[in-house]
Motif scaffolding. Structure first.
Motif, mmCIF file in Angstrom:
data_model
loop_
_atom_site.group_PDB
_atom_site.id
_atom_site.type_symbol
_atom_site.label_atom_id
_atom_site.label_comp_id
_atom_site.label_asym_id
_atom_site.label_seq_id
_atom_site.Cartn_x
_atom_site.Cartn_y
_atom_site.Cartn_z
ATOM 1 N N THR A 183 -8.918 12.654 -4.179
ATOM 2 C CA THR A 183 -7.857 11.664 -4.368
ATOM 3 C C THR A 183 -6.950 11.605 -3.148
ATOM 4 O O THR A 183 -6.590 10.525 -2.683
ATOM 5 N N MET A 226 -7.747 12.448 -0.094
ATOM 6 C CA MET A 226 -8.517 11.869 1.011
ATOM 7 C C MET A 226 -8.583 10.352 0.878
ATOM 8 O O MET A 226 -8.449 9.628 1.869
ATOM 9 N N GLY A 227 -8.766 9.830 -0.347
ATOM 10 C CA GLY A 227 -8.780 8.379 -0.560
ATOM 11 C C GLY A 227 -7.438 7.749 -0.250
ATOM 12 O O GLY A 227 -7.365 6.704 0.399
ATOM 13 N N LEU A 279 -3.875 5.401 6.255
ATOM 14 C CA LEU A 279 -4.246 5.343 7.673
ATOM 15 C C LEU A 279 -4.804 3.977 8.056
ATOM 16 O O LEU A 279 -4.504 3.469 9.139
ATOM 17 N N SER A 280 -5.608 3.374 7.177
ATOM 18 C CA SER A 280 -6.143 2.049 7.503
ATOM 19 C C SER A 280 -5.027 1.009 7.506
ATOM 20 O O SER A 280 -5.010 0.116 8.352
ATOM 21 N N THR A 281 -4.080 1.140 6.595
ATOM 22 C CA THR A 281 -2.936 0.242 6.588
ATOM 23 C C THR A 281 -2.117 0.412 7.863
ATOM 24 O O THR A 281 -1.720 -0.560 8.496
ATOM 25 N N ASN A 308 0.814 -1.216 0.000
ATOM 26 C CA ASN A 308 0.000 0.000 0.000
ATOM 27 C C ASN A 308 0.844 1.262 0.000
ATOM 28 O O ASN A 308 0.345 2.346 -0.254
ATOM 29 N N LEU A 365 -5.140 8.986 1.733
ATOM 30 C CA LEU A 365 -4.939 9.094 3.172
ATOM 31 C C LEU A 365 -5.728 8.020 3.916
ATOM 32 O O LEU A 365 -5.228 7.429 4.880
ATOM 33 N N LEU A 366 -6.934 7.738 3.450
ATOM 34 C CA LEU A 366 -7.749 6.696 4.062
ATOM 35 C C LEU A 366 -7.063 5.332 3.953
ATOM 36 O O LEU A 366 -7.010 4.579 4.930
ATOM 37 N N VAL A 367 -6.498 5.030 2.793
ATOM 38 C CA VAL A 367 -5.804 3.752 2.604
ATOM 39 C C VAL A 367 -4.563 3.690 3.489
ATOM 40 O O VAL A 367 -4.313 2.684 4.154
#
Length: 169
Positions: free
Chosen positions: A143, A145-146, A152-154, A121, A148-150
């Motif tokens: 883009t 935000m998406g 942060l979830s990782t 990731n 960052l979401l990936v």
């Protein structure tokens, strides 16, 4: 069949000429690639250390060359790149791809599939950085935000795994 021929066609879309249908084809191709890549992680883990990671890269290279050549001849007229920088960029892409395959296959032999997938990731962050550094393309807020979401979830999954393993020590 139209989707397949559009996906494998030789149309180089510039960002200002991207249509909604080509965008959806790109999303479908990326999602399909992610699904197949997840199977690859599991298969390399299943084979494990019984074969060298060089063997995995060798078979991947041959299959890639055969399938790429087949789809090129079926879906488009073969195109020879212009001499000069284009050819050197293609050679660079190939060398980076082989090196990535060596590292990924060896990493999957040494570690479980989940941590290796989490490390992949980082590609998202690096793609944003290189896209900006090389092409000067600034990602949109959505883009970012998406991505960052990936990321942060990782990071959350990795932190959770570390926290649970810390209690076992």
């Amino acid at each position: 069949m139209n989707f397949i021929s559009n996906f494998f066609s030789n149309v180089a879309n510039l960002s200002s000429h991207v249509t909604e249908s080509s965008r959806l084809i790109g999303y479908a191709g990326a999602l399909s690639g992610a699904v197949v890549q997840s199977f690859t992680f599991v298969m390399v883990r299943k084979v494990g250390g019984s074969v060298s990671f060089y063997t995995n890269v060798f078979y991947f290279g041959w299959c890639s060359a055969l399938l790429s050549g087949l789809t090129m001849f079926v879906f488009q007229k073969p195109v020879v790149p212009n001499c000069g920088t284009t050819r050197w960029f293609l050679i660079g892409v190939a060398l980076c791809g082989v090196f990535r395959s060596f590292c990924l296959n060896r990493g999957l032999q040494l570690e479980k599939a989940a941590p290796a997938a989490l490390m992949r990731n980082v590609d998202i962050l690096l793609a944003f950085l290189f896209d900006y550094a090389i092409f000067g393309h600034k990602p949109s807020l959505l883009t970012l935000m998406g991505g960052l979401l990936v990321v942060l979830s990782t990071g959350g999954v990795a932190l959770g795994k570390w926290w649970r393993s810390r209690d076992d020590i």
